[in-house]
Motif scaffolding. Structure first.
Motif, short mmCIF file in Angstrom:
data_model
loop_
_atom_site.label_atom_id
_atom_site.label_comp_id
_atom_site.label_asym_id
_atom_site.label_seq_id
_atom_site.Cartn_x
_atom_site.Cartn_y
_atom_site.Cartn_z
N GLY A 177 0.82 -1.21 0.00
CA GLY A 177 0.00 0.00 0.00
C GLY A 177 0.85 1.26 0.00
N ALA A 229 -4.41 -1.45 -7.17
CA ALA A 229 -4.61 -0.12 -6.58
C ALA A 229 -4.67 1.00 -7.61
CB ALA A 229 -3.47 0.17 -5.59
N SER A 243 -7.85 3.23 -8.64
CA SER A 243 -8.27 4.17 -7.60
C SER A 243 -7.33 5.36 -7.55
CB SER A 243 -8.30 3.47 -6.24
OG SER A 243 -9.26 2.44 -6.22
N PRO A 252 -6.82 0.75 3.07
CA PRO A 252 -5.70 0.75 2.12
C PRO A 252 -4.88 2.03 2.19
CG PRO A 252 -7.76 1.27 0.98
CD PRO A 252 -8.13 0.96 2.40
N TYR A 277 -2.95 3.45 0.18
CA TYR A 277 -2.91 4.30 -1.01
C TYR A 277 -4.17 5.16 -1.15
CZ TYR A 277 -5.35 0.11 -2.70
OH TYR A 277 -6.21 -0.96 -2.83
N ILE A 278 -5.19 4.93 -0.30
CA ILE A 278 -6.39 5.76 -0.34
C ILE A 278 -6.59 6.51 0.97
CG2 ILE A 278 -8.91 5.78 -0.55
CD1 ILE A 278 -8.73 3.38 -2.38
N GLU A 304 -12.39 -5.66 -2.49
CA GLU A 304 -11.41 -4.58 -2.43
C GLU A 304 -11.72 -3.50 -3.45
OE1 GLU A 304 -7.64 -6.46 -2.94
OE2 GLU A 304 -7.40 -6.89 -0.80
N THR A 305 -12.11 -3.92 -4.65
CA THR A 305 -12.45 -2.96 -5.70
C THR A 305 -13.65 -2.10 -5.30
OG1 THR A 305 -11.57 -4.40 -7.45
CG2 THR A 305 -13.16 -2.71 -8.12
N ARG A 311 -14.69 -1.53 -2.23
CA ARG A 311 -14.24 -0.69 -1.12
C ARG A 311 -13.49 0.52 -1.63
NH1 ARG A 311 -9.13 -2.85 1.79
NH2 ARG A 311 -8.37 -2.12 -0.23
N ASN A 312 -12.57 0.30 -2.55
CA ASN A 312 -11.74 1.39 -3.07
C ASN A 312 -12.58 2.44 -3.78
OD1 ASN A 312 -9.64 -0.08 -2.06
ND2 ASN A 312 -8.72 -0.57 -4.03
N GLU A 313 -13.51 2.00 -4.61
CA GLU A 313 -14.37 2.93 -5.35
C GLU A 313 -15.18 3.78 -4.37
OE1 GLU A 313 -16.59 0.36 -7.88
OE2 GLU A 313 -15.00 0.19 -9.39
N VAL A 354 -12.85 6.38 -2.45
CA VAL A 354 -12.43 7.50 -3.29
C VAL A 354 -13.54 8.54 -3.35
CG1 VAL A 354 -11.91 8.20 -5.66
CG2 VAL A 354 -10.76 6.22 -4.67
#
Length: 322
Positions: free
Chosen positions: A22, A54, A57, A146, A148-149, A295-296, A298-300, A303
């Motif tokens: 991350g 990652a 995102s 994560p 990176y977010i 994970e995808t 969650r990331n969306e 963001v």
């Protein structure tokens, strides 16, 4: 990448598990070249996959000029990895003896002015500084997954940490889009994890006692407290609960309830039965959705949520004091 006032240009990441990868993704997205070290078999392949996961995102959040997934190099030894680094992020498993051994190696081979940050979630920096040649340059830089977010990074100095090192680190993390929170007093678990751990313990009691399923506990947070906490946090939420007189009335009205035995505080025994309840509940709730798909999603969500938080609570940019 503009070095800014922090003087950090060359970055090394030691330990490339979920948190290490991350960090790598965040550093790459900010236009840095990253050197990595992890002796585990298949580490390079897992890192490449994690970065690719990652990157969509990070593209939505905005990439620095020149940022690219390929700007990472794995080295064969700690010495090779840290030799020219200005900043080194350590992320090995949460075992004190292991961390101290790895940090000793990093400290031995890194140039004296390099900053060393540990991702430890629970060990205080004064313990990690023991035996180092240059203990003044070691800090805790604890991120959240994560990495990176999520922007929060807890910065904790030990008894021997140089104040200038903390300031350089704070500037650096701000410039890569993070919210550095300087923890003024060393404490096991730092700040955010201690708060989350209290909720986690109570949630395990609820499941263990048959009060609620894992899915019901999650729903209680997602559709209730979690929505409010994303904007204001617990203190401002309760400030509003007091009406026109705010927290003053809230404490007068609801303060006595703190003495009621609503919470258990102590963690329940993690029996095989409780483990199976938690595991089966999570697997049932996830259904056929894979971890990568979760994970995808969650990331969306995160963001978009970050943009919403900033638009409704711009003061959050100044909430973390220098």
């Amino acid at each position: 990448m503009n070095k800014g006032n922090h003087g950090i240009k060359n970055i090394t990441v030691v330990g490339t598990g979920v948190i290490g990868n991350g960090w790598i993704a965040r550093f790459l997205a900010n236009g840095f070249d990253v050197i990595a070290f992890d002796p585990a078999e298949g580490a390079k392949e897992r890192t490449t996959k994690a970065i690719a996961q990652a990157w969509p995102s990070l593209e939505k959040l905005g990439l620095a000029e020149g940022a690219h997934q390929s700007r990472i190099t794995f080295k064969e030894t700690v010495e090779e990895a840290v030799r020219g680094a200005d900043y080194i992020q350590e992320n090995v498993p949460e075992r004190e003896a292991l961390k101290k051994a790895v940090l000793a190696d990093i400290d031995k081979y890194a140039k004296p002015e390099a900053i060393i940050g540990s991702s430890t979630s629970g060990i205080v920096p004064s313990i990690l500084q023991e035996g180092l040649k240059h203990p003044q340059r070691l800090i805790v830089a604890h991120p959240f997954n994560p990495v990176y977010i999520l922007p929060l990074v807890e910065l904790v100095g030990g008894k021997q940490t140089d104040a200038a090192i903390m300031e350089h680190a704070r500037q650096f993390f701000q410039e890569i889009g993070m919210k550095p929170l300087i923890i003024q007093k060393e404490i096991e678990g730092h700040l955010a994890d201690r708060l989350m751990e209290a909720l986690w313990r109570e949630a395990l009691h609820m499941v263990n006692d048959g009060v609620a399923t894992t899915e019901e506990v999650d729903a209680a947070i997602v559709y209730g407290a979690g929505l409010r906490w994303a904007q204001m946090g617990p203190f401002m939420t309760f400030h509003l609960a007091g009406g026109e007189k705010g927290m003053r009335h809230m404490l007068e009205q609801f303060g006595p309830a703190l003495k009621l035995p609503w919470t258990k505080l102590e963690a329940p025994e993690l029996t095989d039965e409780l483990k199976e309840k938690v595991i089966n509940g999570c697997e049932s709730h996830a259904g056929d959705t894979t971890i990568a798909e979760l994970e995808t999603k969650r990331n969306e969500f995160l963001v978009e949520l970050l943009d919403l938080v900033e638009s409704y609570w711009p003061e959050s940019k100044a909430a973390v004091k220098n």
